[in-house]
Design an enzyme around this catalytic site. Structure first.
Site, PDB file in Angstrom:
ATOM      1  N   GLU A 170      16.929   2.323   7.525  1.00 48.69           N
ATOM      2  CA  GLU A 170      17.849   3.447   7.337  1.00 48.69           C
ATOM      3  C   GLU A 170      18.873   2.999   6.293  1.00 48.69           C
ATOM      4  O   GLU A 170      19.615   2.034   6.523  1.00 48.69           O
ATOM      5  CB  GLU A 170      18.562   3.838   8.643  1.00 48.69           C
ATOM      6  CG  GLU A 170      19.484   5.053   8.431  1.00 48.69           C
ATOM      7  CD  GLU A 170      20.392   5.374   9.633  1.00 48.69           C
ATOM      8  OE1 GLU A 170      20.384   4.632  10.627  1.00 48.69           O
ATOM      9  OE2 GLU A 170      21.123   6.381   9.529  1.00 48.69           O
ATOM     10  N   ASP A 204      23.950  -0.981   5.474  1.00 49.40           N
ATOM     11  CA  ASP A 204      25.179  -0.365   4.963  1.00 49.40           C
ATOM     12  C   ASP A 204      26.086  -1.494   4.497  1.00 49.40           C
ATOM     13  O   ASP A 204      25.885  -2.655   4.853  1.00 49.40           O
ATOM     14  CB  ASP A 204      25.877   0.453   6.063  1.00 49.40           C
ATOM     15  CG  ASP A 204      26.771   1.563   5.510  1.00 49.40           C
ATOM     16  OD1 ASP A 204      26.446   2.754   5.702  1.00 49.40           O
ATOM     17  OD2 ASP A 204      27.805   1.227   4.876  1.00 49.40           O
ATOM     18  N   ASP A 248      25.964   9.514  -0.110  1.00 48.66           N
ATOM     19  CA  ASP A 248      26.887  10.118  -1.076  1.00 48.66           C
ATOM     20  C   ASP A 248      26.015  10.752  -2.164  1.00 48.66           C
ATOM     21  O   ASP A 248      25.202  10.048  -2.766  1.00 48.66           O
ATOM     22  CB  ASP A 248      27.785   9.033  -1.702  1.00 48.66           C
ATOM     23  CG  ASP A 248      28.565   8.285  -0.634  1.00 48.66           C
ATOM     24  OD1 ASP A 248      28.872   8.911   0.390  1.00 48.66           O
ATOM     25  OD2 ASP A 248      28.852   7.090  -0.818  1.00 48.66           O
ATOM     26  N   LYS A 299      28.848  13.542  -9.745  1.00 49.37           N
ATOM     27  CA  LYS A 299      29.600  13.529 -11.012  1.00 49.37           C
ATOM     28  C   LYS A 299      28.715  13.104 -12.173  1.00 49.37           C
ATOM     29  O   LYS A 299      27.787  12.309 -11.984  1.00 49.37           O
ATOM     30  CB  LYS A 299      30.780  12.568 -10.901  1.00 49.37           C
ATOM     31  CG  LYS A 299      31.926  13.154 -10.122  1.00 49.37           C
ATOM     32  CD  LYS A 299      33.174  12.312 -10.306  1.00 49.37           C
ATOM     33  CE  LYS A 299      34.221  12.734  -9.300  1.00 49.37           C
ATOM     34  NZ  LYS A 299      34.946  11.619  -8.738  1.00 49.37           N
ATOM     35  N   ASP A 337      23.203  17.254   3.567  1.00 52.87           N
ATOM     36  CA  ASP A 337      23.844  18.565   3.531  1.00 52.87           C
ATOM     37  C   ASP A 337      23.963  19.043   2.083  1.00 52.87           C
ATOM     38  O   ASP A 337      24.346  20.185   1.847  1.00 52.87           O
ATOM     39  CB  ASP A 337      25.254  18.476   4.105  1.00 52.87           C
ATOM     40  CG  ASP A 337      26.112  17.589   3.221  1.00 52.87           C
ATOM     41  OD1 ASP A 337      25.761  16.404   3.066  1.00 52.87           O
ATOM     42  OD2 ASP A 337      27.102  18.078   2.639  1.00 52.87           O
TER      43      ASP A 337
HETATM   44  C1  LIG Z   1      28.319   9.641   3.619  1.00 51.51           C
HETATM   45  S1  LIG Z   1      28.107   8.167   4.540  1.00 51.51           S
HETATM   46  C2  LIG Z   1      26.795   8.577   5.687  1.00 51.51           C
HETATM   47  C3  LIG Z   1      26.713   7.605   6.829  1.00 51.51           C
HETATM   48  C4  LIG Z   1      25.647   7.939   7.904  1.00 51.51           C
HETATM   49  N1  LIG Z   1      24.303   7.877   7.345  1.00 51.51           N
HETATM   50  C5  LIG Z   1      25.898   9.291   8.503  1.00 51.51           C
HETATM   51  O1  LIG Z   1      25.133  10.220   8.189  1.00 51.51           O
HETATM   52  O2  LIG Z   1      26.845   9.434   9.275  1.00 51.51           O
HETATM   53  C6  LIG Z   1      27.299   7.123   3.364  1.00 51.51           C
HETATM   54  C7  LIG Z   1      27.176   5.689   3.824  1.00 51.51           C
HETATM   55  O3  LIG Z   1      26.495   4.959   2.825  1.00 51.51           O
HETATM   56  C8  LIG Z   1      27.138   3.725   2.639  1.00 51.51           C
HETATM   57  N2  LIG Z   1      26.888   3.325   1.251  1.00 51.51           N
HETATM   58  C9  LIG Z   1      27.156   4.054   0.148  1.00 51.51           C
HETATM   59  N3  LIG Z   1      26.745   3.397  -0.954  1.00 51.51           N
HETATM   60  C10 LIG Z   1      26.217   2.217  -0.518  1.00 51.51           C
HETATM   61  C11 LIG Z   1      25.637   1.107  -1.182  1.00 51.51           C
HETATM   62  N4  LIG Z   1      25.507   1.086  -2.487  1.00 51.51           N
HETATM   63  N5  LIG Z   1      25.197   0.073  -0.429  1.00 51.51           N
HETATM   64  C12 LIG Z   1      25.319   0.098   0.927  1.00 51.51           C
HETATM   65  N6  LIG Z   1      25.870   1.128   1.611  1.00 51.51           N
HETATM   66  C13 LIG Z   1      26.311   2.173   0.896  1.00 51.51           C
HETATM   67  C14 LIG Z   1      28.593   3.953   2.939  1.00 51.51           C
HETATM   68  O4  LIG Z   1      29.251   2.763   3.329  1.00 51.51           O
HETATM   69  C15 LIG Z   1      28.511   4.994   4.050  1.00 51.51           C
HETATM   70  O5  LIG Z   1      28.522   4.403   5.336  1.00 51.51           O
END
Ligand SMILES: C[S@@+](CC[C@H](N)C(=O)[O-])C[C@H]1O[C@@H](n2cnc3c(N)ncnc32)[C@H](O)[C@@H]1O
Length: 224
Positions: A51, A76, A125, A129, A161
């Site tokens: 994941e 993560d 994310d 942009k 989403d």
């Molecule tokens: C918008 S959150 C979604 C978290 C979870 N999947 C949820 O749906 O609740 C995006 C997650 O991706 C992690 N993340 C973003 N870019 C990352 C990267 N380059 N390497 C590791 N983690 C990353 C962030 O720390 C964050 O916890």
């Protein structure tokens, strides 16, 4: 830094299911678990599901609890979020669930050819942009990275989403002639989630988006 975060970071060091490599151990070099996750971390020969951007690890824990015949690893960079998943999996005694704290950009240092059978990308994310396309977890750059360790026919799931990221990923799939198995722009509205236990697992971000009334989209595809 807040006391709560420090407490979680300290407790993270005690979890046997959480791997937190030093930067120097993986930058331009292979981690010792590369190609060895089943044998040396999970102590079995079962297939591995990742994941990516797991946050609190709802998918990693939920899928792991439902299927003890497979291994699940949440990845993560944020230790305080992963603390939740690592703690829950520890309390539930889930030997097939683990967590890896690293940047996804370094993912090739951790997995060998054919080592991973499935990838879930949950509410990443969207990086909408201008100039951020290369940061999207479904960009051709990232898919090329996954191809180096996803087994032939291995499945990628994207739950988001973001209609923009959903449509962008569909374009990448079409442009590269990748096999698309399932596409939905509203898994709850269409009833698709009722047909698949895995789709019903809800992440922390997903709950927020649902409260805002946003439809949840889903893609399931392979790289070959
Ligand atoms: C918008 S959150 C979604 C978290 C979870 N999947 C949820 O749906 O609740 C995006 C997650 O991706 C992690 N993340 C973003 N870019 C990352 C990267 N380059 N390497 C590791 N983690 C990353 C962030 O720390 C964050 O916890």
């Amino acid at each position: 830094m807040g006391k709560d975060k420090l407490r979680k970071f300290a407790e993270n060091l005690t979890f046997e299911n959480l791997v937190q490599p030093d930067f120097d151990d993986i930058f331009h070099r292979d981690h010792p678990l590369k190609g060895r996750w089943a044998a040396d971390f999970f102590n079995n020969t079962n297939p591995l599901t990742l994941e990516l951007g797991c946050g609190r690890g709802e998918y990693t824990v939920g899928l792991g609890a439902a299927d003890p015949t497979r291994n699940f690893l949440g990845i993560d960079i944020k230790g305080a979020r992963m603390w939740r998943g690592a703690k829950t999996a520890t309390e539930m005694g889930l030997a097939n669930v683990g967590f890896l704290r690293t940047r996804i950009e370094f993912i090739e240092s951790f997995f060998g050819p054919g080592e991973v059978s499935q990838i879930w990308i949950t509410f990443p994310d969207p990086q909408l942009k201008k100039g951020r396309e290369k940061k999207r977890l479904t960009s051709p750059l990232f898919l090329a990275r996954y191809a180096r360790f996803l087994r032939p026919g291995g499945v990628i799931h994207l739950k988001t989403d973001s209609r923009e990221l959903h449509d962008y990923t569909l374009e990448v799939i079409a442009a590269n002639g990748l096999p698309l198995a399932v596409a939905s722009t509203d898994i709850y509205g269409t009833g698709l989630a009722d047909t698949d236990h895995a789709l019903k697992i809800k992440t922390a971000y997903e709950r927020c988006f649902l409260e805002e009334g946003k439809p949840i989209t889903y893609l399931r595809f392979t790289l070959a």
